[in-house]
Write a protein that holds these residues in place. Structure first.
Motif, mmCIF file in Angstrom:
data_model
loop_
_atom_site.group_PDB
_atom_site.id
_atom_site.type_symbol
_atom_site.label_atom_id
_atom_site.label_comp_id
_atom_site.label_asym_id
_atom_site.label_seq_id
_atom_site.Cartn_x
_atom_site.Cartn_y
_atom_site.Cartn_z
ATOM 1 N N LEU A 50 0.829 -1.204 0.000
ATOM 2 C CA LEU A 50 0.000 0.000 0.000
ATOM 3 C C LEU A 50 0.865 1.256 0.000
ATOM 4 C CD1 LEU A 50 -2.784 1.362 0.209
ATOM 5 C CD2 LEU A 50 -2.558 1.171 2.691
ATOM 6 N N VAL A 51 1.892 1.277 0.829
ATOM 7 C CA VAL A 51 2.793 2.432 0.884
ATOM 8 C C VAL A 51 3.497 2.610 -0.460
ATOM 9 C CG1 VAL A 51 4.950 3.279 1.911
ATOM 10 C CG2 VAL A 51 3.129 2.400 3.376
ATOM 11 N N ALA A 52 3.968 1.525 -1.051
ATOM 12 C CA ALA A 52 4.656 1.626 -2.345
ATOM 13 C C ALA A 52 3.736 2.184 -3.422
ATOM 14 C CB ALA A 52 5.188 0.255 -2.756
ATOM 15 N N VAL A 53 2.503 1.731 -3.453
ATOM 16 C CA VAL A 53 1.561 2.222 -4.459
ATOM 17 C C VAL A 53 1.243 3.694 -4.223
ATOM 18 C CG1 VAL A 53 -0.826 2.029 -5.270
ATOM 19 C CG2 VAL A 53 0.574 -0.012 -5.009
ATOM 20 N N GLN A 54 1.032 4.081 -2.977
ATOM 21 C CA GLN A 54 0.683 5.467 -2.677
ATOM 22 C C GLN A 54 1.850 6.417 -2.936
ATOM 23 O OE1 GLN A 54 -2.348 6.794 -1.775
ATOM 24 N NE2 GLN A 54 -3.042 4.765 -2.358
ATOM 25 N N VAL A 55 3.078 5.952 -2.734
ATOM 26 C CA VAL A 55 4.243 6.822 -2.893
ATOM 27 C C VAL A 55 4.714 6.879 -4.339
ATOM 28 C CG1 VAL A 55 6.694 7.054 -2.302
ATOM 29 C CG2 VAL A 55 5.029 6.606 -0.519
ATOM 30 N N LEU A 56 4.692 5.758 -5.031
ATOM 31 C CA LEU A 56 5.317 5.691 -6.345
ATOM 32 C C LEU A 56 4.357 5.713 -7.519
ATOM 33 C CD1 LEU A 56 8.029 3.041 -5.500
ATOM 34 C CD2 LEU A 56 8.341 5.494 -5.757
ATOM 35 N N ASP A 58 1.120 7.291 -9.805
ATOM 36 C CA ASP A 58 0.262 8.420 -10.148
ATOM 37 C C ASP A 58 -0.645 7.916 -11.261
ATOM 38 O OD1 ASP A 58 -0.895 10.893 -10.375
ATOM 39 O OD2 ASP A 58 0.719 11.737 -11.596
ATOM 40 N N GLY A 59 -1.774 7.358 -10.873
ATOM 41 C CA GLY A 59 -2.649 6.722 -11.847
ATOM 42 C C GLY A 59 -1.996 5.441 -12.324
ATOM 43 N N GLN A 60 -1.721 5.354 -13.611
ATOM 44 C CA GLN A 60 -1.084 4.172 -14.191
ATOM 45 C C GLN A 60 0.420 4.352 -14.385
ATOM 46 O OE1 GLN A 60 -2.580 1.208 -14.971
ATOM 47 N NE2 GLN A 60 -4.434 1.992 -14.034
ATOM 48 N N ARG A 61 0.959 5.493 -13.935
ATOM 49 C CA ARG A 61 2.373 5.792 -14.169
ATOM 50 C C ARG A 61 3.185 5.675 -12.890
ATOM 51 N NH1 ARG A 61 3.090 11.325 -15.893
ATOM 52 N NH2 ARG A 61 1.425 11.719 -14.422
ATOM 53 N N LEU A 62 4.464 5.320 -13.053
ATOM 54 C CA LEU A 62 5.421 5.318 -11.957
ATOM 55 C C LEU A 62 5.955 6.732 -11.809
ATOM 56 C CD1 LEU A 62 7.044 3.580 -9.953
ATOM 57 C CD2 LEU A 62 8.763 3.335 -11.732
ATOM 58 N N THR A 63 5.898 7.276 -10.600
ATOM 59 C CA THR A 63 6.290 8.660 -10.371
ATOM 60 C C THR A 63 7.252 8.753 -9.192
ATOM 61 O OG1 THR A 63 4.125 9.392 -11.122
ATOM 62 C CG2 THR A 63 5.412 10.969 -9.880
ATOM 63 N N VAL A 64 8.327 9.489 -9.388
ATOM 64 C CA VAL A 64 9.258 9.768 -8.296
ATOM 65 C C VAL A 64 9.158 11.262 -8.028
ATOM 66 C CG1 VAL A 64 11.665 9.763 -7.573
ATOM 67 C CG2 VAL A 64 10.774 7.885 -8.957
ATOM 68 N N ASP A 65 8.653 11.605 -6.840
ATOM 69 C CA ASP A 65 8.503 13.018 -6.481
ATOM 70 C C ASP A 65 8.776 13.205 -4.992
ATOM 71 O OD1 ASP A 65 6.213 11.953 -5.367
ATOM 72 O OD2 ASP A 65 4.822 13.041 -6.630
ATOM 73 N N ALA A 66 8.226 14.248 -4.424
ATOM 74 C CA ALA A 66 8.488 14.602 -3.027
ATOM 75 C C ALA A 66 7.992 13.534 -2.051
ATOM 76 C CB ALA A 66 7.829 15.940 -2.701
ATOM 77 N N ARG A 67 7.023 12.743 -2.465
ATOM 78 C CA ARG A 67 6.526 11.684 -1.574
ATOM 79 C C ARG A 67 7.620 10.675 -1.258
ATOM 80 N NH1 ARG A 67 1.426 9.911 -5.036
ATOM 81 N NH2 ARG A 67 3.054 10.107 -6.591
ATOM 82 N N LEU A 68 8.467 10.389 -2.236
ATOM 83 C CA LEU A 68 9.556 9.437 -2.018
ATOM 84 C C LEU A 68 10.567 9.988 -1.011
ATOM 85 C CD1 LEU A 68 10.609 6.680 -2.798
ATOM 86 C CD2 LEU A 68 11.851 7.746 -4.673
ATOM 87 N N ALA A 69 10.849 11.279 -1.075
ATOM 88 C CA ALA A 69 11.743 11.895 -0.091
ATOM 89 C C ALA A 69 11.126 11.826 1.305
ATOM 90 C CB ALA A 69 12.031 13.340 -0.472
ATOM 91 N N GLY A 70 9.831 12.065 1.398
ATOM 92 C CA GLY A 70 9.149 11.942 2.687
ATOM 93 C C GLY A 70 9.233 10.529 3.230
ATOM 94 N N LEU A 71 9.071 9.548 2.358
ATOM 95 C CA LEU A 71 9.190 8.151 2.780
ATOM 96 C C LEU A 71 10.614 7.850 3.243
ATOM 97 C CD1 LEU A 71 7.915 5.353 3.060
ATOM 98 C CD2 LEU A 71 8.576 4.918 0.690
ATOM 99 N N GLY A 72 11.595 8.425 2.561
ATOM 100 C CA GLY A 72 12.983 8.240 2.972
ATOM 101 C C GLY A 72 13.252 8.810 4.357
ATOM 102 N N VAL A 73 12.715 10.005 4.615
ATOM 103 C CA VAL A 73 12.854 10.610 5.945
ATOM 104 C C VAL A 73 12.188 9.732 6.996
ATOM 105 C CG1 VAL A 73 12.117 12.562 7.378
ATOM 106 C CG2 VAL A 73 13.131 12.965 5.135
#
Length: 102
Positions: A50-56, A58-73
């Motif tokens: 669930l966390v991976a889907v919510q973070v990475l 965006d609809g049907q696309r793989l997205t790397v954005d600020a959510r990934l940095a938040g998950l890293g923190v």
């Protein structure tokens, strides 16, 4: 009977059969060590997915954005055994600041 109602009836029947099958499992299977380990790990795996889907996603696309940095923190603070609420606040603040800056 319309196809919608047939689908609803089949779904209800399947759910009932699945629940009945779960109640019919013998105690020897439920108390087996492998079953106990699997039952302990299933919630962790589901939450991780669930966390991976919510973070990475965006609809049907793989997205790397600020959510990934938040998950890293959050991961770093979790490793440092920071309490849950400050960890969530720091992760959300990290993502918000990166989004505001970008």
């Amino acid at each position: 009977m319309s196809p919608l109602w047939v689908g609803i009836v089949l779904t209800c029947t399947g759910c009932y059969a699945l629940k009945l099958a779960g109640l019919s499992v013998p105690d020897s299977v439920l108390e087996h060590a492998t079953t106990q380990r699997a039952v302990a790990l299933i919630p962790v795996a589901l939450l991780g997915a669930l966390v991976a889907v919510q973070v990475l996603a965006d609809g049907q696309r793989l997205t790397v954005d600020a959510r990934l940095a938040g998950l890293g923190v959050a991961a770093v603070l979790l490793a440092l055994r920071v309490p849950f609420l400050p960890m969530v606040v720091a992760a959300a603040l990290t993502a918000a600041l990166l989004r505001a800056a970008g």
